[in-house]
Each structure stands twice: as C-alpha cells, then as structure tokens.
Motif scaffolding. Sequence first.
Motif, PDB file in Angstrom:
ATOM      1  N   ALA A 155      55.186  21.030  48.126  1.00 61.12           N
ATOM      2  CA  ALA A 155      54.260  21.077  46.992  1.00 61.12           C
ATOM      3  C   ALA A 155      52.859  21.458  47.466  1.00 61.12           C
ATOM      4  O   ALA A 155      52.160  22.250  46.814  1.00 61.12           O
ATOM      5  N   ARG A 156      52.441  20.907  48.600  1.00 57.88           N
ATOM      6  CA  ARG A 156      51.118  21.247  49.137  1.00 57.88           C
ATOM      7  C   ARG A 156      51.074  22.709  49.571  1.00 57.88           C
ATOM      8  O   ARG A 156      50.068  23.400  49.353  1.00 57.88           O
TER       9      ARG A 156
ATOM     10  N   LYS B 129      52.767  25.092  48.303  1.00 57.70           N
ATOM     11  CA  LYS B 129      52.731  25.913  47.098  1.00 57.70           C
ATOM     12  C   LYS B 129      51.312  25.974  46.528  1.00 57.70           C
ATOM     13  O   LYS B 129      50.840  27.037  46.109  1.00 57.70           O
ATOM     14  N   ARG B 130      50.614  24.823  46.529  1.00 51.26           N
ATOM     15  CA  ARG B 130      49.241  24.812  46.032  1.00 51.26           C
ATOM     16  C   ARG B 130      48.311  25.602  46.960  1.00 51.26           C
ATOM     17  O   ARG B 130      47.377  26.257  46.510  1.00 51.26           O
TER      18      ARG B 130
ATOM     19  N   GLN C  98      49.263  28.169  48.684  1.00 49.99           N
ATOM     20  CA  GLN C  98      49.558  29.575  48.409  1.00 49.99           C
ATOM     21  C   GLN C  98      48.783  30.065  47.187  1.00 49.99           C
ATOM     22  O   GLN C  98      48.333  31.210  47.142  1.00 49.99           O
ATOM     23  N   LYS C  99      48.604  29.175  46.220  1.00 53.09           N
ATOM     24  CA  LYS C  99      47.814  29.512  45.035  1.00 53.09           C
ATOM     25  C   LYS C  99      46.361  29.787  45.455  1.00 53.09           C
ATOM     26  O   LYS C  99      45.717  30.738  44.951  1.00 53.09           O
ATOM     27  N   SER C 100      45.844  28.989  46.387  1.00 55.19           N
ATOM     28  CA  SER C 100      44.488  29.220  46.892  1.00 55.19           C
ATOM     29  C   SER C 100      44.397  30.556  47.621  1.00 55.19           C
ATOM     30  O   SER C 100      43.385  31.263  47.532  1.00 55.19           O
TER      31      SER C 100
ATOM     32  N   ASP D 188      44.149  33.200  45.024  1.00 56.54           N
ATOM     33  CA  ASP D 188      42.803  33.224  44.445  1.00 56.54           C
ATOM     34  C   ASP D 188      41.818  33.966  45.353  1.00 56.54           C
ATOM     35  O   ASP D 188      40.880  34.607  44.874  1.00 56.54           O
TER      36      ASP D 188
ATOM     37  N   TYR E 208      41.097  25.465  48.748  1.00 50.69           N
ATOM     38  CA  TYR E 208      42.067  24.376  48.584  1.00 50.69           C
ATOM     39  C   TYR E 208      41.368  23.017  48.632  1.00 50.69           C
ATOM     40  O   TYR E 208      41.655  22.120  47.830  1.00 50.69           O
TER      41      TYR E 208
ATOM     42  N   ARG F 189      39.530  21.788  45.457  1.00 52.92           N
ATOM     43  CA  ARG F 189      40.323  21.312  44.312  1.00 52.92           C
ATOM     44  C   ARG F 189      41.301  20.202  44.717  1.00 52.92           C
ATOM     45  O   ARG F 189      41.915  19.583  43.857  1.00 52.92           O
ATOM     46  N   GLU F 190      41.447  19.947  46.013  1.00 47.76           N
ATOM     47  CA  GLU F 190      42.400  18.942  46.503  1.00 47.76           C
ATOM     48  C   GLU F 190      41.614  17.775  47.090  1.00 47.76           C
ATOM     49  O   GLU F 190      41.363  17.717  48.307  1.00 47.76           O
TER      50      GLU F 190
END
Length: 285
Positions: free
Chosen positions: A50-51, A53-54, A56-58, A61, A98, A101-102
């Motif tokens: 899950a981390r 994946k997040r 990867q979103k960063s 961006d 990351y 937002r984390e």
Amino acid sequence: MGTNWMNGDHLHVRCMTYIINLFIQDSLKESFMSIERVRHAVRYVRQSPARLKRFQKSCDDEQLSYKKSFCLDIPTRWNSTYLMLSGAVEFKNAFTNYASREIVLRHYLENSYIEVGVTSSDLLSSDWVQVKRITKFLKFVYLLTLKISGSLYVTSNIHFLEICVVAVYLNQLIASEDTDLSNMERKMKEKFDKYWGSQVSAKGTGPLDSLIQDLQKSKALNRGVDSRTELDKYFGEETEDDTKEFKILLWWKMNATRFSTLSKMACDVLAVPVSSVAFESAFST
C-alpha cells in the motif's frame, strides 16, 4: 633476503581494495546521519504494498518513472548502500511529495533511532545535499572496485592508470568550492598517499635512487662500447601509443634482450596483485 633488488622492498604493495574501504568508511561517517534518514525513509516505503502504491502516485505527480525501483541496503555492504542512495536520489522529489501527504512517515522518522538516544527526525534538504555528494564519490569507487576485483586482471600493470585516476579525482575534489567535500576528500587523500605515495625522498636518497645507483654500478663493472646505462636507453625510447591493443607485459617480453635487467624487474613489479581481497569481500565494511 638478498635474492631481490632492495631485498624485495619494491614488491611490497598495500591492498588497494583495503585502502578503498578505508576511504568509504571515512565518507560514510561524514554523512552518517543523512544516510540513516534516507535508509529509514526507504525502509518505510518498502514495508508494505500500500505504501509503495502511494509512493508510486507521488512519482506520477512529479513525472518520475517508477520502472526503476530502489532497494534497501545491507549496512555492512557499502555497494548496496551506494545502490540504495543512488536510487533514492533519483526519487528525491517523490520522497518530498510523499512526506508532505504521509504524516505517518514523519512520525516514523521521528521515532526511529539512528543510535542510542539519537532519533532520526524528518528528512531535510541538507540531507539530500549530503547524500548527493556521497553518492557521486561512491559511484566512482564502486566502478573502480569492480575493475580491481576481477579474478583474471588484478595486477598492477593493468591498474596503474586507475590508481592515477584516483589521485587526480581526489585532487579535483579537494580543490572543490564545497568546503565540506574538500575537507572530507583531504582526509581520504592522506590515506591514498600511504598506499601510493612518492617513494623518492626530497634529498634523493629514497629506494628508487638507490635502485638507479645499483644499476649504474652494475653497468660500470661490465662497461661495453655504449657507456649509457640500461635505464638511460629505456628512457630514450619513443613512447608507445596508448591503445587498448597495447600490452605492457608483451612489450617487455619482446624487448627482454635489449633490457635484460629491467625486463626482469618489470615482470616482478607489474605482476604484483593490486588487491588481495576476494571479490565477495571487496564491498564489506
């Protein structure tokens, strides 16, 4: 004793891999805190899908490709530390994105211990500056170590040029406007000089001078038509073109009849292993 020139002193060479590891230990100590923070951040991101994946979103961006992932190092293997840091530097902006937002990552870093009583705290811009600096140096010595750790070509005739490149590179870093980098490399240069420093004293009484004098005495006892010493003749030779096809040991073999004494010395000196460390131990700290 007595069977080699200068009692074999000219055959004593310190292990280059060992000296490189001394360089690495110094450089890692200088950037210890920053490396630890990056290591904790990498460990946190890699601990769950899950981390990742997040993260990867960063990367998306920040318009960074995540095809080339980063690894977590083994602290006692500096090559893995280099690979981790070089990968993390590429994703610097993604880590910053990351972390913004984390909030759990910031808590994780604040509660992770680098050593007893010292917490990691958040990643700072100065940490990335330190990591970029050390990664640049580690890349250089990483590639050099790969060359000198080969099983079939670890003798000094092949790696003399590499040793000279190290000296030039260290001098360039010492002259850098980056004061911290310059001070760090100056310490490394001191260790390098112990390995490959000048063997000729200022007064001209070093081992090389003694060797030249012995050659001259030998020639005087067996004086022929040409009064020049074998060393004088060698220095008078035209230099060979620096190409990949040129083989220094083959040159000495082909010219052994012209330089009987020097060719024997060349075979002894140029065959000295530049490293006595097995490949699997070359990156151990």
